[in-house]
Write a protein that holds these residues in place. Sequence first.
Motif, PDB file in Angstrom:
ATOM      1  N   LYS A  26      -4.702  -5.472  45.036  1.00 12.60           N
ATOM      2  CA  LYS A  26      -5.418  -4.784  43.943  1.00 12.60           C
ATOM      3  C   LYS A  26      -4.377  -4.207  42.981  1.00 12.60           C
ATOM      4  CE  LYS A  26      -9.482  -4.216  46.660  1.00 12.60           C
ATOM      5  NZ  LYS A  26     -10.374  -3.402  47.419  1.00 12.60           N
ATOM      6  N   SER A  27      -3.730  -5.125  42.305  1.00 12.99           N
ATOM      7  CA  SER A  27      -2.525  -4.802  41.553  1.00 12.99           C
ATOM      8  C   SER A  27      -2.782  -4.360  40.113  1.00 12.99           C
ATOM      9  CB  SER A  27      -1.654  -6.073  41.519  1.00 12.99           C
ATOM     10  OG  SER A  27      -0.597  -5.918  40.624  1.00 12.99           O
ATOM     11  N   ALA A  28      -1.929  -3.432  39.665  1.00 12.09           N
ATOM     12  CA  ALA A  28      -1.898  -3.097  38.227  1.00 12.09           C
ATOM     13  C   ALA A  28      -0.503  -3.430  37.695  1.00 12.09           C
ATOM     14  CB  ALA A  28      -2.200  -1.615  38.041  1.00 12.09           C
ATOM     15  N   LEU A  29       0.296  -4.128  38.493  1.00 13.30           N
ATOM     16  CA  LEU A  29       1.664  -4.481  38.077  1.00 13.30           C
ATOM     17  C   LEU A  29       1.589  -5.754  37.232  1.00 13.30           C
ATOM     18  CD1 LEU A  29       4.668  -3.693  38.485  1.00 13.30           C
ATOM     19  CD2 LEU A  29       4.706  -5.170  40.487  1.00 13.30           C
ATOM     20  N   PRO A  30       2.017  -5.707  35.972  1.00 14.64           N
ATOM     21  CA  PRO A  30       1.822  -6.864  35.092  1.00 14.64           C
ATOM     22  C   PRO A  30       2.388  -8.153  35.681  1.00 14.64           C
ATOM     23  CG  PRO A  30       2.637  -4.975  33.860  1.00 14.64           C
ATOM     24  CD  PRO A  30       2.688  -4.588  35.301  1.00 14.64           C
ATOM     25  N   GLY A  31       1.555  -9.191  35.690  1.00 17.18           N
ATOM     26  CA  GLY A  31       2.001 -10.524  36.120  1.00 17.18           C
ATOM     27  C   GLY A  31       2.042 -10.726  37.620  1.00 17.18           C
ATOM     28  N   MET A  47      16.430  -6.325  57.736  1.00 16.16           N
ATOM     29  CA  MET A  47      16.114  -6.394  56.302  1.00 16.16           C
ATOM     30  C   MET A  47      14.597  -6.531  56.156  1.00 16.16           C
ATOM     31  SD  MET A  47      19.199  -6.874  54.787  1.00 16.16           S
ATOM     32  CE  MET A  47      18.898  -7.633  53.188  1.00 16.16           C
ATOM     33  N   VAL A  48      14.101  -6.339  54.933  1.00 20.59           N
ATOM     34  CA  VAL A  48      12.722  -6.748  54.635  1.00 20.59           C
ATOM     35  C   VAL A  48      12.747  -7.631  53.393  1.00 20.59           C
ATOM     36  CG1 VAL A  48      11.497  -4.785  55.656  1.00 20.59           C
ATOM     37  CG2 VAL A  48      12.242  -4.653  53.286  1.00 20.59           C
ATOM     38  N   GLN A  49      11.828  -8.584  53.377  1.00 19.80           N
ATOM     39  CA  GLN A  49      11.724  -9.459  52.203  1.00 19.80           C
ATOM     40  C   GLN A  49      10.406  -9.190  51.486  1.00 19.80           C
ATOM     41  OE1 GLN A  49      11.244 -13.952  52.333  1.00 19.80           O
ATOM     42  NE2 GLN A  49      13.175 -13.733  51.229  1.00 19.80           N
ATOM     43  N   LEU A  50      10.515  -8.883  50.185  1.00 15.86           N
ATOM     44  CA  LEU A  50       9.325  -8.695  49.350  1.00 15.86           C
ATOM     45  C   LEU A  50       9.036 -10.014  48.643  1.00 15.86           C
ATOM     46  CD1 LEU A  50      10.435  -5.745  49.711  1.00 15.86           C
ATOM     47  CD2 LEU A  50       9.498  -5.270  47.458  1.00 15.86           C
ATOM     48  N   SER A  51       7.859 -10.560  48.848  1.00 17.95           N
ATOM     49  CA  SER A  51       7.456 -11.796  48.149  1.00 17.95           C
ATOM     50  C   SER A  51       6.413 -11.413  47.115  1.00 17.95           C
ATOM     51  CB  SER A  51       6.863 -12.802  49.119  1.00 17.95           C
ATOM     52  OG  SER A  51       7.787 -13.076  50.124  1.00 17.95           O
ATOM     53  N   LYS A  52       6.803 -11.540  45.849  1.00 18.19           N
ATOM     54  CA  LYS A  52       5.892 -11.139  44.762  1.00 18.19           C
ATOM     55  C   LYS A  52       5.150 -12.373  44.281  1.00 18.19           C
ATOM     56  CE  LYS A  52       8.772  -7.281  43.476  1.00 18.19           C
ATOM     57  NZ  LYS A  52       9.719  -6.671  42.575  1.00 18.19           N
ATOM     58  N   PHE A  53       3.856 -12.423  44.539  1.00 17.88           N
ATOM     59  CA  PHE A  53       3.036 -13.574  44.147  1.00 17.88           C
ATOM     60  C   PHE A  53       2.585 -13.370  42.708  1.00 17.88           C
ATOM     61  CE2 PHE A  53       2.481 -15.865  48.146  1.00 17.88           C
ATOM     62  CZ  PHE A  53       3.009 -14.938  49.028  1.00 17.88           C
ATOM     63  N   GLN A  54       3.156 -14.185  41.815  1.00 19.64           N
ATOM     64  CA  GLN A  54       2.890 -14.049  40.384  1.00 19.64           C
ATOM     65  C   GLN A  54       1.532 -14.659  40.041  1.00 19.64           C
ATOM     66  OE1 GLN A  54       5.908 -12.191  40.196  1.00 19.64           O
ATOM     67  NE2 GLN A  54       6.101 -13.045  38.166  1.00 19.64           N
ATOM     68  N   GLU A  55       0.990 -14.249  38.902  1.00 18.86           N
ATOM     69  CA  GLU A  55      -0.304 -14.810  38.483  1.00 18.86           C
ATOM     70  C   GLU A  55      -0.201 -16.294  38.134  1.00 18.86           C
ATOM     71  OE1 GLU A  55      -2.315 -10.671  37.291  1.00 18.86           O
ATOM     72  OE2 GLU A  55      -1.487 -11.878  35.650  1.00 18.86           O
ATOM     73  N   ASP A  56       1.011 -16.773  37.800  1.00 22.61           N
ATOM     74  CA  ASP A  56       1.164 -18.198  37.483  1.00 22.61           C
ATOM     75  C   ASP A  56       1.538 -19.017  38.723  1.00 22.61           C
ATOM     76  OD1 ASP A  56       4.519 -17.881  36.048  1.00 22.61           O
ATOM     77  OD2 ASP A  56       3.695 -17.366  37.978  1.00 22.61           O
ATOM     78  N   ASN A  57       1.246 -18.449  39.924  1.00 23.40           N
ATOM     79  CA  ASN A  57       1.437 -19.135  41.213  1.00 23.40           C
ATOM     80  C   ASN A  57       2.880 -19.171  41.689  1.00 23.40           C
ATOM     81  OD1 ASN A  57      -1.218 -19.678  41.621  1.00 23.40           O
ATOM     82  ND2 ASN A  57      -1.137 -21.648  40.568  1.00 23.40           N
ATOM     83  N   LYS A  58       3.823 -18.669  40.886  1.00 22.62           N
ATOM     84  CA  LYS A  58       5.206 -18.633  41.371  1.00 22.62           C
ATOM     85  C   LYS A  58       5.356 -17.445  42.332  1.00 22.62           C
ATOM     86  CE  LYS A  58       7.488 -20.770  37.475  1.00 22.62           C
ATOM     87  NZ  LYS A  58       7.244 -20.420  36.088  1.00 22.62           N
ATOM     88  N   VAL A  59       6.350 -17.567  43.208  1.00 28.30           N
ATOM     89  CA  VAL A  59       6.619 -16.454  44.126  1.00 28.30           C
ATOM     90  C   VAL A  59       8.077 -16.032  43.949  1.00 28.30           C
ATOM     91  CG1 VAL A  59       6.532 -15.662  46.515  1.00 28.30           C
ATOM     92  CG2 VAL A  59       5.021 -17.494  45.794  1.00 28.30           C
ATOM     93  N   ILE A  60       8.287 -14.740  43.726  1.00 27.07           N
ATOM     94  CA  ILE A  60       9.661 -14.245  43.579  1.00 27.07           C
ATOM     95  C   ILE A  60       9.996 -13.411  44.820  1.00 27.07           C
ATOM     96  CG2 ILE A  60      11.165 -12.737  42.209  1.00 27.07           C
ATOM     97  CD1 ILE A  60       9.448 -13.499  39.792  1.00 27.07           C
ATOM     98  N   HIS A  61      11.155 -13.720  45.418  1.00 24.11           N
ATOM     99  CA  HIS A  61      11.537 -13.005  46.641  1.00 24.11           C
ATOM    100  C   HIS A  61      12.638 -11.994  46.338  1.00 24.11           C
ATOM    101  CE1 HIS A  61       9.182 -15.782  48.995  1.00 24.11           C
ATOM    102  NE2 HIS A  61       9.783 -16.791  48.389  1.00 24.11           N
TER     103      HIS A  61
END
Length: 390
Positions: A26-31, A47-61
Amino acid sequence: MNRHEFASLLDRVIKERMLKKITLSKSALPGVARIQIRPFEKGGSAMVQLSKFQEDNKVIHENLPADGAGEEIISLFMDFFKQCNIVTAAGNCEAKCNKKGSLYVKNQIDFSRQETAAASSHDKQKRHFLPPNQPVAFLQELGISGTDGRVYDRMAHKLAQINRFLELIDDVKDSLPENRPVRIFDLCCGKSYLTFAVHHYFTQILHRQVEMVGVDLKEDVIEHCSRTAEKLGLAGLTFQCGDILQFEPDSKPDMVLSLHACDTATDIVLNTAVRLGTGIILSSPCCHHELAQQLQSEELHLITDYGILQQKLCEISTDALRAQALKISGYQVQLIEFIDPENTPKNLLIRAVKNRGKMDEAKKNKLVNEYQCLCEMLNVNPTLKRLLNI
Ligand SMILES: C[S@@+](CC[C@H](N)C(=O)[O-])C[C@H]1O[C@@H](n2cnc3c(N)ncnc32)[C@H](O)[C@@H]1O
């Protein structure tokens, strides 16, 4: 529970290596649609890995040292997300944050539970769901191992493929329905090594009931598989002989699998899976002959002038167009290296998970336009394009 107490809880979960997964939604973080956080180890450090699922289907780690990650995660959650779900080896916790910054936490984590979540190694430690050299009845029955459990040398590559396939299923198993048997189809199952292995994984490792069907054109192979399932008393596993193009099951599958369905048979698998409204599709394509007969591109003649490059272009174009066709059909798609190319050159896997909501028309039109542009540029008309009418 206030912010400070919640941060301490999260720190403790991470420090005591109990964390399995955190999802910020339930994100308010743009994109960014959601963030998933998982623990791992690198060079002996947590360590921990954050996987950011973008609205354009890309994932940034993004990787963070585990020490101090709790505070970072809480800040991200409270600044940009409404919901945070923490899954641990000692129970789960759900937190909600409203616009005023008030926190509501439903905590079911019990630290007295001893189990410790094994952090997945970043060095790609393999999870062998079927460890080599352990006697398993279906492996013996299918001629992968002997009665002592020793895997025959000539079948070692097949066992590696199956183990890897199970790993990739394991990654998405949480998206499957929990309150009824899981419905799975293995299309173009052939000798059904994978079908039996997936049945074993769900029933013997996850202790879940399945309704699993393997389908193939070859009558003798299907008869043999049916007899084997019966002999081993495998509940919920059946086989059907027939062309998957005409496959009309009684109920909608949760997951469609396919391992090395020849050439355009993979297109038929994907079309069948989409047609049946399947939630999860895992398909490793086989040979790519279709576009080799069609692909011509003046613009790309620096590539197509060379036979070997033309062949590679046909392969990657076929699978890129398949991935885009699935996106157009409402799926999140990943193309994953299935297995070491030394095992088999057919080492790509298409993993597609159906989106929950309906796709915005403008977004769909954009995807269709991109798809059609590539087809025109390459002068190709793939089977999946025709089947899905794109
Ligand atoms: C290369 S084999 C792979 C078999 C198995 N999945 C494996 O990995 O061992 C491909 C299989 O696809 C089956 N097949 C091809 N086209 C099919 C179709 N239209 N309907 C059903 N089966 C098909 C063939 O009969 C063959 O058994």
